[in-house]
Scaffold this motif. Sequence first.
Motif, PDB file in Angstrom:
ATOM      1  N   GLY A 151       0.791  -1.224   0.000  1.00 41.74           N
ATOM      2  CA  GLY A 151       0.000   0.000   0.000  1.00 41.74           C
ATOM      3  C   GLY A 151       0.821   1.270   0.000  1.00 41.74           C
ATOM      4  N   ASP A 152       2.120   1.202   0.325  1.00 38.95           N
ATOM      5  CA  ASP A 152       2.960   2.404   0.350  1.00 38.95           C
ATOM      6  C   ASP A 152       3.516   2.701  -1.034  1.00 38.95           C
ATOM      7  N   ALA A 153       3.701   3.989  -1.331  1.00 38.94           N
ATOM      8  CA  ALA A 153       4.358   4.382  -2.580  1.00 38.94           C
ATOM      9  C   ALA A 153       5.862   4.172  -2.435  1.00 38.94           C
ATOM     10  N   ARG A 154       6.521   3.855  -3.536  1.00 37.27           N
ATOM     11  CA  ARG A 154       7.970   3.643  -3.498  1.00 37.27           C
ATOM     12  C   ARG A 154       8.697   4.951  -3.202  1.00 37.27           C
ATOM     13  N   ALA A 155       9.610   4.917  -2.254  1.00 39.58           N
ATOM     14  CA  ALA A 155      10.366   6.113  -1.871  1.00 39.58           C
ATOM     15  C   ALA A 155      11.622   6.211  -2.736  1.00 39.58           C
ATOM     16  N   LEU A 156      11.847   7.384  -3.319  1.00 37.75           N
ATOM     17  CA  LEU A 156      13.028   7.610  -4.149  1.00 37.75           C
ATOM     18  C   LEU A 156      14.209   7.962  -3.260  1.00 37.75           C
ATOM     19  N   VAL A 157      15.314   7.188  -3.378  1.00 33.12           N
ATOM     20  CA  VAL A 157      16.498   7.464  -2.565  1.00 33.12           C
ATOM     21  C   VAL A 157      17.616   8.083  -3.396  1.00 33.12           C
ATOM     22  N   GLY A 158      17.456   8.173  -4.700  1.00 27.98           N
ATOM     23  CA  GLY A 158      18.495   8.786  -5.513  1.00 27.98           C
ATOM     24  C   GLY A 158      18.338   8.429  -6.976  1.00 27.98           C
ATOM     25  N   VAL A 159      19.332   8.831  -7.762  1.00 31.53           N
ATOM     26  CA  VAL A 159      19.357   8.581  -9.210  1.00 31.53           C
ATOM     27  C   VAL A 159      20.737   8.064  -9.566  1.00 31.53           C
ATOM     28  N   MET A 160      20.785   7.015 -10.416  1.00 33.14           N
ATOM     29  CA  MET A 160      22.053   6.455 -10.895  1.00 33.14           C
ATOM     30  C   MET A 160      22.217   6.788 -12.368  1.00 33.14           C
ATOM     31  N   GLU A 161      23.406   7.216 -12.777  1.00 32.94           N
ATOM     32  CA  GLU A 161      23.641   7.645 -14.153  1.00 32.94           C
ATOM     33  C   GLU A 161      24.951   7.071 -14.670  1.00 32.94           C
ATOM     34  N   VAL A 162      24.935   6.581 -15.929  1.00 32.15           N
ATOM     35  CA  VAL A 162      26.146   6.157 -16.617  1.00 32.15           C
ATOM     36  C   VAL A 162      26.226   6.883 -17.950  1.00 32.15           C
ATOM     37  N   GLY A 163      27.439   6.982 -18.496  1.00 30.81           N
ATOM     38  CA  GLY A 163      27.588   7.685 -19.758  1.00 30.81           C
ATOM     39  C   GLY A 163      28.772   7.170 -20.547  1.00 30.81           C
ATOM     40  N   MET A 164      28.687   7.348 -21.850  1.00 31.60           N
ATOM     41  CA  MET A 164      29.767   6.940 -22.759  1.00 31.60           C
ATOM     42  C   MET A 164      30.229   8.171 -23.532  1.00 31.60           C
ATOM     43  N   ALA A 165      31.530   8.382 -23.594  1.00 33.07           N
ATOM     44  CA  ALA A 165      32.082   9.513 -24.322  1.00 33.07           C
ATOM     45  C   ALA A 165      31.918   9.305 -25.827  1.00 33.07           C
TER      46      ALA A 165
END
Length: 677
Positions: free
Chosen positions: A188-202
Amino acid sequence: MSYRAILVLASLLLMAIFAGVALFGARLVDVRLQASLESEALRLKTAYELSQGELEQQMMALAGRVAADPEVIRLLKAAGATVEGEGNGSGGEEADLLRRQLYLHLRQHWSYMQKELGIRQMQFVLPGSLSFLRFHAPTQHGDSLAGLRWLLRDVERKRTAASGFETGRAYAGIRGAAPIFDSELRPGDARALVGVMEVGMAFDGYIERLSERTAVGFGVLLDPASVTSAMWENYRPPAPAEQPGACCYLLAASRGELADWMADKALPAYAGTFRNDLVDHQGHRFQLIRFPLRDYPGLQDPTRPPIGSVVIWQDVGAMIEASGDFKDKAFFNLAFAYAVTQLLVLFLVNLSRREWISQLLEQTARVQELSHQNEVLLMAAGEGIFGVDRGHVATFINPAAQKMLGYAPEEVVGNNLHALIHAQRADGSPYDESACPIAQTLADGQVRSLEENLRRRDGSSFPVQMTVSPIRENGVCTGAVVVFHDISELKEKEAALTWLASTDTLTGLANRRHFIAQLEAEIHRWQRTGFTSALLMVDLDWFKRINDTWGHAAGDEVLRHFAEVLRRSLRRVDLPGRVGGEEFAVLLPGSSAEDALVAAERLRRNIENEPAMTSFGSIPFTVSIGATLLITGDDSPDQPLLRADRALYRAKAAGRNRVDSDFPDSLTPAGEPTSVA
């Protein structure tokens, strides 16, 4: 009018006709050359955009897999609370400790992604766009990216993964980002956001591979304002002032000509629109294609100006020289033909009709020669290309397609192509011709672009990205042209990423996220079919003592030994998974309560009788097991996991090295549900 006057008029008329043919032929050659250059520019631009789109999808998928790591979720959740409690962007000693734990946890993954996948950037951001850890710049953290990084902002706001090109403080390139949610979720609880993960390619490695595949040059230029307003100074590309006459930052180039043109101020004026120019450089003639580069914010807001441009170039000197030679030869041949014709008109007026026919045949030969040149260009393409008529019969095939398929031209042309390379799917099942995208394009005349599997001459199949385009004559579809390239390497990388996302690296068993997903699927199957399935929770007894006595390295060897015995003790359809440090779960599809207890007891005995033979010596150990069944009312994995966990703790409380169960009374088999070694 005298005969002489008639001959003069006829000669003048003949001269005018030949001059007109020469001018028309020269114009036709120029038009076809220009059309070829424009078509090539569109093809290369499309190839670049398709390749970048595929790369963005890979980055987004990779970010999502790392974001689902339970240890990443735990550490980032703790980091958010610590940074907020300590009241500053970077946090204090506790935040630094969590940052180091996160770095050490993903250090091997980071090295693998750098070496095998070409990843150049990876970072974790706390809610509010606060940078917590940059793997590519680990000493730079605690700064706010709010207002600078639209991609991170949108992922946090929309709570869904996204990808695109964007310039940050320490890196500019293709990025993929995914939200990280708290795994401790109650019904019944909404998912709590703890952060964002990011990757990248040059861009450098990406465009070098693209350049090798297409045999042309690729480069990326950034406007100075987009760089200086975002990137830290020591992470920027070489400044325009360091490149005399440069209009912008050179972010990446697969060949050196672009830097030379910038230094020599040889780049044509650019106003932010699509350009297709010819540039002379060091005795070579280059086709220079340039079009706007839009970053992620620019794609979300079309009113924002482009942040730079993409440059594609190739040496077309041979093509232009061949076109000029063709015109010179044509002019020479026409001049010679005129002289011969003039003599024939003067002496044999009555044979003029035959001469005109001869000239017409000669012009037809020139057109055929031009068609042959176009065919040579087609055969030199690096992508596989073949054509079919309305009956799905092959009409031509280029060398690249021959090499990929393993067929000689005479084995393909004149045969039904579907029966030859497309009659079976990847799993060997029949592929009806009516469902084939080539047959569908022949039927409705629509362009199709999709992934398919083609079969080689030796019977093996391989995945391709295929585009099917109709051939129309007078508005009627008379055939189709198919362009394809091998994407086997891309599929292998996707499979490797999927394995990393679903497998526990120490034991080789399913990780918690993958096991929970399979348990949820099994609950849905049980609700549809009613076939009973069982669940075991297994915990190593006194595992902490093993670590304290022998060390964590020995503990890891014990866990790997346990995983090996666990697999040998189960059926092939059973799914074992590691759900905690020394906690494991086993899904037993189609098993009754009695089957579950038999399997659990067999596993308990095998573990008891097979001590782990480690580099530190023989280490005996035992396990405690809790068993349960999927029952009516289970609508999520939490309920059966809780019942199995209760049974497990009863087994531990009763002395360990036991099997206990939590079955409905009506399903408990005769005899004791608990066994003791």
